[in-house]
Scaffold this active site. Structure first.
Site, PDB file in Angstrom:
ATOM      1  CG  ASP A 152     -49.687  48.726  59.586  1.00  0.00           C
ATOM      2  OD1 ASP A 152     -48.506  48.346  59.671  1.00  0.00           O
ATOM      3  OD2 ASP A 152     -50.588  48.043  59.057  1.00  0.00           O
ATOM      4  NE  ARG A 173     -47.890  47.986  64.908  1.00  0.00           N
ATOM      5  CZ  ARG A 173     -47.823  47.683  63.622  1.00  0.00           C
ATOM      6  NH1 ARG A 173     -47.577  48.623  62.741  1.00  0.00           N
ATOM      7  NH2 ARG A 173     -48.029  46.450  63.217  1.00  0.00           N
ATOM      8  CG  ASP A 222     -47.814  47.475  55.567  1.00  0.00           C
ATOM      9  OD1 ASP A 222     -46.958  47.009  56.332  1.00  0.00           O
ATOM     10  OD2 ASP A 222     -49.044  47.344  55.740  1.00  0.00           O
ATOM     11  NE  ARG A 225     -52.645  47.247  63.188  1.00  0.00           N
ATOM     12  CZ  ARG A 225     -51.999  46.430  62.365  1.00  0.00           C
ATOM     13  NH1 ARG A 225     -51.449  46.881  61.278  1.00  0.00           N
ATOM     14  NH2 ARG A 225     -51.946  45.145  62.621  1.00  0.00           N
TER      15      ARG A 225
HETATM   16  N1  ROI Z   1     -58.165  47.229  57.796  1.00  0.00           N
HETATM   17  C1  ROI Z   1     -58.256  48.493  57.363  1.00  0.00           C
HETATM   18  N2  ROI Z   1     -59.455  48.956  56.965  1.00  0.00           N
HETATM   19  N3  ROI Z   1     -57.177  49.308  57.298  1.00  0.00           N
HETATM   20  C2  ROI Z   1     -55.939  48.872  57.672  1.00  0.00           C
HETATM   21  O1  ROI Z   1     -54.966  49.663  57.596  1.00  0.00           O
HETATM   22  C3  ROI Z   1     -55.793  47.560  58.113  1.00  0.00           C
HETATM   23  N4  ROI Z   1     -54.575  47.041  58.485  1.00  0.00           N
HETATM   24  C4  ROI Z   1     -54.432  45.791  58.881  1.00  0.00           C
HETATM   25  C5  ROI Z   1     -55.590  44.836  58.996  1.00  0.00           C
HETATM   26  C6  ROI Z   1     -55.723  44.382  60.446  1.00  0.00           C
HETATM   27  C7  ROI Z   1     -55.326  43.659  58.071  1.00  0.00           C
HETATM   28  N5  ROI Z   1     -56.851  45.458  58.600  1.00  0.00           N
HETATM   29  C8  ROI Z   1     -56.948  46.744  58.173  1.00  0.00           C
HETATM   30  O2  ROI Z   1     -53.234  45.320  59.167  1.00  0.00           O
END
Ligand code: ROI
Length: 256
Positions: A214, A202, A216, A211
């Site tokens: 990700d 990443r 969270d 990315r």
């Molecule tokens: N949009 C979708 N559909 N899925 C994500 O995981 C995701 N992650 C993000 C942003 C760019 C806000 N948009 C996303 O960080």
């Protein structure tokens, strides 16, 4: 809420200490433990196998302390707490106090001690990828989390293809959510998620950029925290169907 099993003043002769002579001569340590668990099943069946055997816990502590040498009693206490949490499924919370009645500090003191409290927590983690082999990035993240110390993945949602949210022109995402049992605190968990993201290559080039991976923290028990780089519950989760849909799949009972 929980019942308690207590061990008081377990005596162990061991070699922990910052001063070199402590590591060679050794000294007396006293250990207090409070285990939070539910003893109702053991009590109803009058059965040791449904409880935490305090004799075995004492042997574990005594052996661990005699077979290892640490500088700090903080380390001794934390390692025992974590070791016991992992070893005994029935332990929900534990506090471990390590006392040194003979601490060689050159002053008259009854004893010095450190007490640590550790427990299992439940966190929900969002996973997303919109570069490369998205499915592999998400699956690898699930196994990395399951293998990490103090972590156990309990449930994983289906992975769903979603349109990028947030007015960004980029490839579709693959998203999912998992439930994690962990003894890591929120910031320790955040560090672990960053390590796993980095291992997946990443790059943080720009905010909301594409990315490989990700991760969270969505929820962590019932806590609420608003700090500079960590907000729990996740600040924008209620607006993100790509989080809510998989979360609902694995935890339909949750009230947000
Ligand atoms: N949009 C979708 N559909 N899925 C994500 O995981 C995701 N992650 C993000 C942003 C760019 C806000 N948009 C996303 O960080």
């Amino acid at each position: 809420m929980f019942d308690e099993i207590r061990i008081e003043e377990l005596e162990v002769f061991a070699k922990h200490g910052v001063f070199p002579e402590e590591n060679t001569l050794g000294q007396k340590f006293l250990v207090n433990v409070c285990i939070k668990t539910d003893v109702s099943k053991a009590a109803a069946g009058d059965d040791i196998h449904s409880s935490v055997h305090y004799g075995n816990v004492c042997s574990y502590i005594s052996e661990f302390m005699r077979n290892n040498t640490f500088k700090l009693i903080e380390t001794v206490a934390e390692r025992i707490a974590m070791g016991l949490l992992v070893k005994y499924d029935l332990i929900r919370e534990i506090s471990v106090e390590i006392k040194k009645p003979w601490a060689p500090i050159g002053l008259p003191v009854e004893s010095v001690s450190v007490m640590v409290n550790r427990s299992w927590h439940r966190a929900f983690i969002a996973l997303g990828s919109n570069m490369g082999d998205k499915n592999k990035y998400l699956n690898d993240a699930v196994s990395a989390l399951d293998k990490a110390d103090g972590c156990e993945v309990k449930k994983v949602s289906s992975f769903i293809v979603t349109k990028p949210y947030g007015n960004v022109e980029q490839d579709d995402f693959l998203n999912g959510v998992l439930e994690l049992k962990t003894y890591l605190r929120p910031y320790e968990l955040l560090d672990l998620l960053h390590e796993i993201e980095n291992a997946a290559g990443r790059k943080r080039v720009r905010r909301w950029g594409p990315r490989t991976l990700d991760l969270d923290i969505l929820l962590y028990d019932d806590i609420r925290m608003n700090e500079e780089n960590l907000t729990i519950p996740h600040a924008d989760m209620k607006n993100r169907d790509f989080v809510l849909t998989p979360l609902k799949e694995i935890a339909p009972y949750l009230v947000l």
